[in-house]
Design a protein around this motif. Structure first.
Motif, PDB file in Angstrom:
ATOM      1  N   PHE A   1      57.466 100.745 -49.746  1.00 42.83           N
ATOM      2  CA  PHE A   1      58.767 100.213 -50.164  1.00 42.83           C
ATOM      3  C   PHE A   1      59.902 100.838 -49.370  1.00 42.83           C
ATOM      4  O   PHE A   1      60.404 100.258 -48.421  1.00 42.83           O
ATOM      5  CB  PHE A   1      58.974 100.424 -51.667  1.00 42.83           C
ATOM      6  CG  PHE A   1      60.255  99.846 -52.169  1.00 42.83           C
ATOM      7  CD1 PHE A   1      60.369  98.488 -52.387  1.00 42.83           C
ATOM      8  CD2 PHE A   1      61.347 100.654 -52.415  1.00 42.83           C
ATOM      9  CE1 PHE A   1      61.556  97.922 -52.846  1.00 42.83           C
ATOM     10  CE2 PHE A   1      62.541 100.116 -52.875  1.00 42.83           C
ATOM     11  CZ  PHE A   1      62.651  98.750 -53.094  1.00 42.83           C
ATOM     12  N   GLY A   2      60.319 102.060 -49.731  1.00 43.43           N
ATOM     13  CA  GLY A   2      61.446 102.693 -49.061  1.00 43.43           C
ATOM     14  C   GLY A   2      61.160 102.967 -47.598  1.00 43.43           C
ATOM     15  O   GLY A   2      60.150 103.581 -47.254  1.00 43.43           O
TER      16      GLY A   2
ATOM     17  N   GLY B   1      62.521 107.520 -58.989  1.00 43.96           N
ATOM     18  CA  GLY B   1      63.621 107.141 -59.866  1.00 43.96           C
ATOM     19  C   GLY B   1      63.486 105.753 -60.442  1.00 43.96           C
ATOM     20  O   GLY B   1      62.844 104.877 -59.873  1.00 43.96           O
ATOM     21  N   ARG B   2      64.135 105.541 -61.578  1.00 49.08           N
ATOM     22  CA  ARG B   2      63.984 104.282 -62.302  1.00 49.08           C
ATOM     23  C   ARG B   2      64.720 103.131 -61.642  1.00 49.08           C
ATOM     24  O   ARG B   2      64.451 101.978 -61.947  1.00 49.08           O
ATOM     25  CB  ARG B   2      64.465 104.456 -63.740  1.00 49.08           C
ATOM     26  CG  ARG B   2      65.907 104.921 -63.858  1.00 49.08           C
ATOM     27  CD  ARG B   2      66.237 105.247 -65.303  1.00 49.08           C
ATOM     28  NE  ARG B   2      67.469 106.032 -65.374  1.00 49.08           N
ATOM     29  CZ  ARG B   2      67.670 106.989 -66.261  1.00 49.08           C
ATOM     30  NH1 ARG B   2      66.723 107.291 -67.129  1.00 49.08           N
ATOM     31  NH2 ARG B   2      68.803 107.666 -66.286  1.00 49.08           N
ATOM     32  N   ASP B   3      65.651 103.420 -60.763  1.00 50.19           N
ATOM     33  CA  ASP B   3      66.457 102.364 -60.159  1.00 50.19           C
ATOM     34  C   ASP B   3      66.052 102.034 -58.722  1.00 50.19           C
ATOM     35  O   ASP B   3      66.709 101.216 -58.078  1.00 50.19           O
ATOM     36  CB  ASP B   3      67.940 102.771 -60.157  1.00 50.19           C
ATOM     37  CG  ASP B   3      68.455 103.045 -61.562  1.00 50.19           C
ATOM     38  OD1 ASP B   3      68.064 102.313 -62.487  1.00 50.19           O
ATOM     39  OD2 ASP B   3      69.240 103.997 -61.729  1.00 50.19           O
ATOM     40  N   CYS B   4      64.978 102.637 -58.227  1.00 47.47           N
ATOM     41  CA  CYS B   4      64.700 102.489 -56.797  1.00 47.47           C
ATOM     42  C   CYS B   4      64.270 101.079 -56.414  1.00 47.47           C
ATOM     43  O   CYS B   4      64.356 100.711 -55.244  1.00 47.47           O
ATOM     44  CB  CYS B   4      63.678 103.512 -56.324  1.00 47.47           C
ATOM     45  SG  CYS B   4      62.060 103.383 -57.084  1.00 47.47           S
ATOM     46  N   TYR B   5      63.823 100.256 -57.382  1.00 45.08           N
ATOM     47  CA  TYR B   5      63.403  98.900 -57.064  1.00 45.08           C
ATOM     48  C   TYR B   5      64.417  97.867 -57.546  1.00 45.08           C
ATOM     49  O   TYR B   5      64.116  96.674 -57.587  1.00 45.08           O
ATOM     50  CB  TYR B   5      62.030  98.623 -57.673  1.00 45.08           C
ATOM     51  CG  TYR B   5      61.002  99.659 -57.278  1.00 45.08           C
ATOM     52  CD1 TYR B   5      60.574  99.772 -55.959  1.00 45.08           C
ATOM     53  CD2 TYR B   5      60.490 100.557 -58.214  1.00 45.08           C
ATOM     54  CE1 TYR B   5      59.658 100.742 -55.580  1.00 45.08           C
ATOM     55  CE2 TYR B   5      59.569 101.526 -57.842  1.00 45.08           C
ATOM     56  CZ  TYR B   5      59.154 101.613 -56.531  1.00 45.08           C
ATOM     57  OH  TYR B   5      58.253 102.568 -56.154  1.00 45.08           O
TER      58      TYR B   5
ATOM     59  N   MET C   1      71.716 108.612 -54.495  1.00 48.06           N
ATOM     60  CA  MET C   1      70.930 108.668 -53.262  1.00 48.06           C
ATOM     61  C   MET C   1      70.434 107.269 -52.894  1.00 48.06           C
ATOM     62  O   MET C   1      70.550 106.809 -51.758  1.00 48.06           O
ATOM     63  CB  MET C   1      69.748 109.613 -53.428  1.00 48.06           C
ATOM     64  CG  MET C   1      70.094 111.081 -53.495  1.00 48.06           C
ATOM     65  SD  MET C   1      68.572 112.078 -53.556  1.00 48.06           S
ATOM     66  CE  MET C   1      69.262 113.737 -53.561  1.00 48.06           C
ATOM     67  N   GLN C   2      69.889 106.567 -53.896  1.00 51.10           N
ATOM     68  CA  GLN C   2      69.286 105.261 -53.655  1.00 51.10           C
ATOM     69  C   GLN C   2      70.320 104.209 -53.280  1.00 51.10           C
ATOM     70  O   GLN C   2      70.005 103.233 -52.584  1.00 51.10           O
ATOM     71  CB  GLN C   2      68.510 104.823 -54.894  1.00 51.10           C
ATOM     72  CG  GLN C   2      67.293 105.681 -55.162  1.00 51.10           C
ATOM     73  CD  GLN C   2      66.790 105.540 -56.588  1.00 51.10           C
ATOM     74  OE1 GLN C   2      67.431 104.949 -57.433  1.00 51.10           O
ATOM     75  NE2 GLN C   2      65.625 106.105 -56.848  1.00 51.10           N
ATOM     76  N   ALA C   3      71.550 104.402 -53.737  1.00 56.56           N
ATOM     77  CA  ALA C   3      72.602 103.432 -53.437  1.00 56.56           C
ATOM     78  C   ALA C   3      72.863 103.327 -51.950  1.00 56.56           C
ATOM     79  O   ALA C   3      73.469 102.351 -51.486  1.00 56.56           O
ATOM     80  CB  ALA C   3      73.889 103.813 -54.172  1.00 56.56           C
ATOM     81  N   ARG C   4      72.417 104.281 -51.194  1.00 58.73           N
ATOM     82  CA  ARG C   4      72.617 104.274 -49.746  1.00 58.73           C
ATOM     83  C   ARG C   4      71.503 103.518 -49.010  1.00 58.73           C
ATOM     84  O   ARG C   4      71.571 103.367 -47.798  1.00 58.73           O
ATOM     85  CB  ARG C   4      72.737 105.713 -49.242  1.00 58.73           C
ATOM     86  CG  ARG C   4      74.047 106.360 -49.719  1.00 58.73           C
ATOM     87  CD  ARG C   4      73.972 107.865 -49.678  1.00 58.73           C
ATOM     88  NE  ARG C   4      75.284 108.461 -49.888  1.00 58.73           N
ATOM     89  CZ  ARG C   4      75.811 108.729 -51.079  1.00 58.73           C
ATOM     90  NH1 ARG C   4      75.134 108.433 -52.180  1.00 58.73           N
ATOM     91  NH2 ARG C   4      77.009 109.282 -51.205  1.00 58.73           N
TER      92      ARG C   4
ATOM     93  N   VAL D   1      51.016  95.192 -57.430  1.00 62.50           N
ATOM     94  CA  VAL D   1      51.990  96.272 -57.291  1.00 62.50           C
ATOM     95  C   VAL D   1      51.354  97.577 -57.760  1.00 62.50           C
ATOM     96  O   VAL D   1      50.838  97.653 -58.876  1.00 62.50           O
ATOM     97  CB  VAL D   1      53.257  95.977 -58.118  1.00 62.50           C
ATOM     98  CG1 VAL D   1      54.209  97.167 -58.088  1.00 62.50           C
ATOM     99  CG2 VAL D   1      53.958  94.722 -57.599  1.00 62.50           C
ATOM    100  N   THR D   2      51.395  98.586 -56.909  1.00 64.51           N
ATOM    101  CA  THR D   2      50.828  99.899 -57.215  1.00 64.51           C
ATOM    102  C   THR D   2      51.890 100.951 -56.941  1.00 64.51           C
ATOM    103  O   THR D   2      52.301 101.137 -55.795  1.00 64.51           O
ATOM    104  CB  THR D   2      49.572 100.172 -56.356  1.00 64.51           C
ATOM    105  OG1 THR D   2      48.627  99.117 -56.545  1.00 64.51           O
ATOM    106  CG2 THR D   2      48.936 101.494 -56.732  1.00 64.51           C
ATOM    107  N   ILE D   3      52.336 101.633 -57.998  1.00 67.27           N
ATOM    108  CA  ILE D   3      53.402 102.621 -57.897  1.00 67.27           C
ATOM    109  C   ILE D   3      52.881 103.961 -58.396  1.00 67.27           C
ATOM    110  O   ILE D   3      52.281 104.049 -59.466  1.00 67.27           O
ATOM    111  CB  ILE D   3      54.635 102.178 -58.699  1.00 67.27           C
ATOM    112  CG1 ILE D   3      55.199 100.880 -58.099  1.00 67.27           C
ATOM    113  CG2 ILE D   3      55.710 103.254 -58.703  1.00 67.27           C
ATOM    114  CD1 ILE D   3      56.325 100.269 -58.886  1.00 67.27           C
ATOM    115  N   SER D   4      53.117 104.988 -57.621  1.00 66.58           N
ATOM    116  CA  SER D   4      52.499 106.295 -57.868  1.00 66.58           C
ATOM    117  C   SER D   4      52.761 106.829 -59.269  1.00 66.58           C
ATOM    118  O   SER D   4      51.855 107.359 -59.921  1.00 66.58           O
ATOM    119  CB  SER D   4      52.984 107.305 -56.828  1.00 66.58           C
ATOM    120  OG  SER D   4      54.383 107.529 -56.958  1.00 66.58           O
ATOM    121  N   GLY D   5      53.993 106.692 -59.751  1.00 66.24           N
ATOM    122  CA  GLY D   5      54.333 107.246 -61.046  1.00 66.24           C
ATOM    123  C   GLY D   5      53.572 106.621 -62.194  1.00 66.24           C
ATOM    124  O   GLY D   5      53.451 107.221 -63.266  1.00 66.24           O
TER     125      GLY D   5
END
Length: 217
Positions: free
Chosen positions: A14-15, A123-127, A91-94, A139-143
């Motif tokens: 993703f990122g 973080g909860r807002d990264c997507y 941070m993610q807003a950038r 979809v596979t997300i580590s958390g």
């Protein structure tokens, strides 16, 4: 077609792949809020406590709020005072959405190529702004899995959910260490730099989908 090129599914990070680089986002945060663009990543690399906070959060053992509070405390230990609430969101807003890569994912699916997401959570807002279930077949997300890249288990889960073996899949990631880990499992790897080059490499690796991937600008 060679054994290496006989791939039929793609897993995307993703990122740094569907968005601008997380490292660049952290550098911008460091510059704007800490007065040192190298500080956030140096903290994760050199401060064992900060590093463990990141690992625990990405593997789902540490919630969003305590992660933010812990990271703010580690920044204070460096003499940097930041507002704790919303720290990761700032941070993610950038991060900037990469429309060419979003289009590439869509075009692969249109050509019948199974596509999945394999992402380390931050973080909860990264997507935010991404309808992941609509974009991906899996979809596979580590958390949510209790394991993070570059652990081979996260790649295995991603492949299992797409119904393919690792040797049938390609992993696209902006971090070379994550690609090395995927290749050790038998996946083909593409280190993402920009959309056109990634599309060209996928066109060479995939059994299907070459027509549309080669046209992404």
């Amino acid at each position: 077609m060679s054994a290496r090129s006989a791939r039929r599914a793609v897993l995307f990070d993703f990122g740094g792949v569907l968005t601008s680089s997380v490292l660049d986002g952290f550098a911008a945060f460091g510059r704007d809020e800490c007065g040192d663009e190298t500080l956030p990543m140096r903290l994760f690399a050199e401060d064992p406590t900060a590093r463990q906070l990141l690992v625990d959060h990405e593997e789902g053992r540490l919630g969003h709020d305590p992660f933010e509070a812990g990271l703010a405390e580690r920044l204070r230990a460096q003499g940097i005072e930041v507002e704790t609430e919303g720290l990761i969101g700032r941070m993610q807003a950038r991060l900037v959405r990469d429309e060419a890569m979003v289009e590439l994912v869509a075009s692969l699916r249109e050509d019948g190529v199974p596509v999945g997401l394999v992402s380390n959570s931050l973080g909860r807002d990264c997507y935010a702004g991404f309808d992941l279930p609509a974009m991906f077949d899996a979809v596979t997300i580590s958390g949510q899995e209790g394991v993070r890249k570059p652990s081979r288990r996260l790649y295995e889960i991603g492949c299992e959910r797409l119904g393919v073996a690792p040797h049938e899949a390609v992993m696209v990631d902006d971090l070379a260490q994550n690609i090395v880990a995927a290749e050790r499992l038998g996946m083909a790897g593409v280190v993402h730099l920009e959309a056109e080059e990634t599309a060209a490499q996928l066109s060479q690796l995939l059994e299907v989908g070459a027509r549309r991937t080669s046209t992404v600008q």
